[in-house]
Design an enzyme around this catalytic site. Structure first.
Site, short mmCIF file in Angstrom:
data_model
loop_
_atom_site.label_atom_id
_atom_site.label_comp_id
_atom_site.label_asym_id
_atom_site.label_seq_id
_atom_site.Cartn_x
_atom_site.Cartn_y
_atom_site.Cartn_z
N ARG A 81 -26.94 -48.93 -15.95
CA ARG A 81 -27.67 -48.18 -15.06
C ARG A 81 -27.00 -46.69 -14.95
NH1 ARG A 81 -26.06 -52.71 -11.75
NH2 ARG A 81 -26.13 -53.54 -13.79
N GLY A 122 -23.66 -45.46 -13.97
CA GLY A 122 -22.82 -45.07 -15.24
C GLY A 122 -22.07 -46.22 -15.56
N HIS A 123 -22.68 -47.53 -15.33
CA HIS A 123 -21.75 -48.61 -16.07
C HIS A 123 -22.83 -49.77 -16.16
CE1 HIS A 123 -21.90 -48.94 -11.66
NE2 HIS A 123 -22.01 -50.17 -11.77
N ALA A 124 -22.07 -50.93 -16.60
CA ALA A 124 -23.06 -52.24 -16.71
C ALA A 124 -21.97 -53.38 -16.12
CB ALA A 124 -23.44 -52.40 -18.14
N ILE A 184 -18.25 -52.56 -17.22
CA ILE A 184 -18.27 -51.82 -18.54
C ILE A 184 -18.54 -50.56 -18.31
CG2 ILE A 184 -19.11 -51.92 -21.07
CD1 ILE A 184 -19.97 -54.83 -20.52
#
Length: 138
Positions: free
Chosen positions: A99, A52-54, A124
């Site tokens: 992702r 749940g981030h980049a 992020i």
């Protein structure tokens, strides 16, 4: 460089077959960066989501050492889902790709080989911020 989900790719990890069991080896020439951090996810409930981030700069190589799970990839425009379920195939996720990991099977283990140590400022964590970030670099 603006990365897209087309930049994400599977890489086969060399496998040495033996009647006593298989052996896979990750060395410097297996993929295109030096490993600076290794961690793994396990005992993840099947209805839970991870990721749940980049990342702004970090690259990651994910391997399902045991069991299976899905990786949802987003580049701000396109989305695709891939399943990891073989310990000798990994997924190279370039920087600038969102992702989410989901649908963990019982007993699954996700190994992550990262191109850098943990740095909170490289994350992020909000999808709307991610889309703004992608629009700024295009």
């Amino acid at each position: 460089m603006k990365t897209t989900i087309e930049d994400v790719r599977f890489i086969e990890v060399p496998k040495i077959h033996d009647i006593r069991g298989n052996l896979s080896v990750i060395e410097n020439d297996t993929f295109p960066y030096e490993i600076k951090r290794v961690y793994y996810l396990y005992d993840v409930p099947s209805d839970s989501k991870r990721g749940g981030h980049a990342h702004v700069k970090l690259k990651q190589f994910l391997i399902a050492l045991s069991g299976s799970f899905d990786v949802v990839l987003k580049d701000g425009v396109n989305q695709k889902t891939v399943t990891l379920n073989k310990p000798n195939f990994g997924l190279l996720i370039e920087n600038g790709i969102w992702r989410e990991l989901e649908n963990f099977s019982s007993g699954s283990v996700c190994l992550v080989l990262a191109s850098n140590v943990f740095e909170e400022e490289d994350y992020i964590r909000d999808y709307e911020d991610f889309v703004l970030f992608k629009n700024r670099i295009s």
